[in-house]
Design a protein around this motif. Sequence first.
Motif, short mmCIF file in Angstrom:
data_model
loop_
_atom_site.label_atom_id
_atom_site.label_comp_id
_atom_site.label_asym_id
_atom_site.label_seq_id
_atom_site.Cartn_x
_atom_site.Cartn_y
_atom_site.Cartn_z
N PHE A 16 0.78 -1.21 -0.02
CA PHE A 16 -0.04 0.11 -0.12
C PHE A 16 0.86 1.22 0.07
O PHE A 16 0.67 2.19 -0.60
CB PHE A 16 -1.00 0.08 1.23
CG PHE A 16 -2.08 -0.79 1.11
CD1 PHE A 16 -3.24 -0.61 0.37
CD2 PHE A 16 -2.10 -2.13 1.69
CE1 PHE A 16 -4.29 -1.44 0.11
CE2 PHE A 16 -3.06 -3.02 1.72
CZ PHE A 16 -4.08 -2.71 0.72
N VAL A 17 2.01 1.40 0.67
CA VAL A 17 2.73 2.61 0.76
C VAL A 17 3.39 2.72 -0.48
O VAL A 17 4.14 3.84 -0.62
CB VAL A 17 3.56 2.26 2.10
CG1 VAL A 17 2.81 2.33 3.31
CG2 VAL A 17 4.72 1.34 2.01
N ALA A 18 3.65 1.83 -1.30
CA ALA A 18 4.44 1.70 -2.25
C ALA A 18 3.53 2.10 -3.70
O ALA A 18 4.23 2.09 -4.94
CB ALA A 18 5.23 0.75 -2.79
N LEU A 19 2.35 2.18 -3.36
CA LEU A 19 1.37 2.50 -4.57
C LEU A 19 1.56 3.78 -5.34
O LEU A 19 1.94 4.65 -4.51
CB LEU A 19 0.04 2.34 -4.14
CG LEU A 19 -0.79 0.94 -4.12
CD1 LEU A 19 -2.04 1.02 -3.51
CD2 LEU A 19 -0.57 0.38 -5.42
N THR A 20 1.91 3.84 -6.38
CA THR A 20 1.81 5.10 -7.24
C THR A 20 0.62 5.47 -8.21
O THR A 20 -0.04 4.37 -8.36
CB THR A 20 3.30 5.07 -8.20
OG1 THR A 20 3.02 4.18 -9.04
CG2 THR A 20 4.51 4.72 -7.34
N TRP A 21 0.56 6.71 -8.79
CA TRP A 21 -0.68 6.81 -9.54
C TRP A 21 -0.60 6.03 -10.73
O TRP A 21 -1.52 5.58 -11.29
CB TRP A 21 -0.70 8.22 -9.80
CG TRP A 21 0.42 8.92 -10.67
CD1 TRP A 21 1.58 9.40 -10.30
CD2 TRP A 21 0.63 8.96 -12.07
NE1 TRP A 21 2.39 9.68 -11.50
CE2 TRP A 21 1.68 9.37 -12.51
CE3 TRP A 21 -0.34 8.50 -13.18
CZ2 TRP A 21 2.11 9.57 -13.92
CZ3 TRP A 21 -0.10 8.77 -14.42
CH2 TRP A 21 1.48 8.99 -14.88
N GLN A 22 0.50 5.78 -11.14
CA GLN A 22 0.82 4.83 -12.53
C GLN A 22 0.13 3.40 -11.98
O GLN A 22 -0.45 2.89 -12.88
CB GLN A 22 2.01 4.84 -13.06
CG GLN A 22 2.86 5.99 -13.59
CD GLN A 22 3.74 6.71 -12.54
OE1 GLN A 22 3.49 6.65 -11.39
NE2 GLN A 22 4.78 7.18 -13.03
N SER A 23 0.57 2.99 -10.84
CA SER A 23 0.11 1.64 -10.29
C SER A 23 -1.46 1.35 -10.52
O SER A 23 -2.05 0.64 -11.03
CB SER A 23 0.56 1.28 -9.15
OG SER A 23 2.17 1.16 -9.23
#
Length: 379
Positions: A16-23
Motif C-alpha cells: 500500500f505504501v508503495a502504490l503510485t498513480w501509475q500503478s
Amino acid sequence: MVFIDSLVKLLGDSGFVALTWQSLIMIFVSCVLIYLAIGKKFEPLLLLPIAFGMLLANLPLTGLMAEPASAKEAGGLLYYLYLGVKKGIYPSLIFLGIGAMTDFGPLIARPSSLLIGAGAQFGIAVAFIIATLMGFTPQEAASIGIIGGADGPTAIYLTTRLAPHLLASIAVAAYSYMALIPLIQPPLMNLLTTEKERKIKMEQLRSVSKLEKICFPIAVSIICILLLPSVAPLIGMLMLGNLFRESGVVERLSDTVQNALINIVTIFLGVTVGATAVGSEFLRPQTIGIIILGLTAFMFSTIGGLLIGKLMCVLTKGKINPLIGSAGVSAVPMAARVSQVEGMKASPGNYLLMHAMGPNVAGVIGSAVAAGILLSLFK
C-alpha cells in the motif's frame, strides 16, 4: 505498544505504501480488460491472462518480474516464464497448435486466395511508413506495423526481436483489435462493396485429396524457409502442426497440440506479456501513438484484402464475393466468420465461411512471411 509497532511495521512493509498513480491507473485498466474478457467475451482466452498478468505486475513489491541479482539468487516466477516469450518459444508453439487446428483445404482448393492474404498485409506497410514519419525507429515501426496482420503471436515474436521495450503496448493493441474484429470490419466491408457484390453466391470448392493436404505443408516449409530463413520458427511450427493433423498417423500428438499444449502455452504467454505492462513504462504518450497506429494498420489491412477481393470479382466476372477479402487478415477463424455473417445479412443462405477460410489461412502465412521480411531488413 508492541502490537502497535508490529502493525506499523506490517503496514510499512506492505504494498500500500508503495502504490503510485501509475500503478493505480494500470490496476484500473487491468480490471476493465478483465471485465471485457469475462463480461463481453472479447478474445477471453488471451485477454483474461494478459489482464491478470498486468494486474500482478502493477501490485508493488511482489518481485514477480524481478531478474535475479546474481547467479545464486532466484528471480521472480513470471521472470522465468517470460523467457519463453523473450526466446520466441511461446509464439512458435502457438503456431504449432494453430497449424494442427486449421484445415488448409480451402486454400489448396483455391490458391488465388494467397493474393488476398498478401493484399491484407497492406496495413503493415502503411503503419510502418506513418510510424517512421512520427519518429519511431525502423525497428519500432516494423513492430508496430505487424499489428496490421491481426496475428498476436507473430506480433509478439517480431517485437521481442526488434523492439522488446514496446512489447506490452503492441501485444495489448494487437489482441484488442483481434477481439474487436466483429466491430471494426463490417463498416469497412459495407463501405467498399456494393449490395450486388455482397449478394454473390460462390460455387462449392473442389474436393482436396489427402495427398495434396500432406504435400502442402511440406512444400510451403521448403519454399518459405529457403526464401526467408528467419521465418523458420513460425512457418516451421505452423506446418508441422498441420502435418500432424493431415497425416492421420499421429492422432495423439495432434490432439495434444490442439488442446493441452496450446492451452498451457496460452496461459504462460498471456500472463507474462501482460506482466510487461508496468505503469511507469506503459503510461506514456508513445503508447497512445502505438494504439492509434495499430488501429490504422488493422483497418488498412482489411481494406487491402477487400480491394483484392473486388479485383478478383471483376477478373472472374462475378464469381468471387469480395466480402471474403476481409478474411485475409490472419485472425483465424474469427475474420472468416465475419465474412460469413455479412454475407448472410446481404442474402440469407449465402454461405461464405469455407470460401473465406482460404484467405484467412493465407493471411496467417502472409503475416509470418511479412515478419520474416521485416526481421531480415531491420534486425
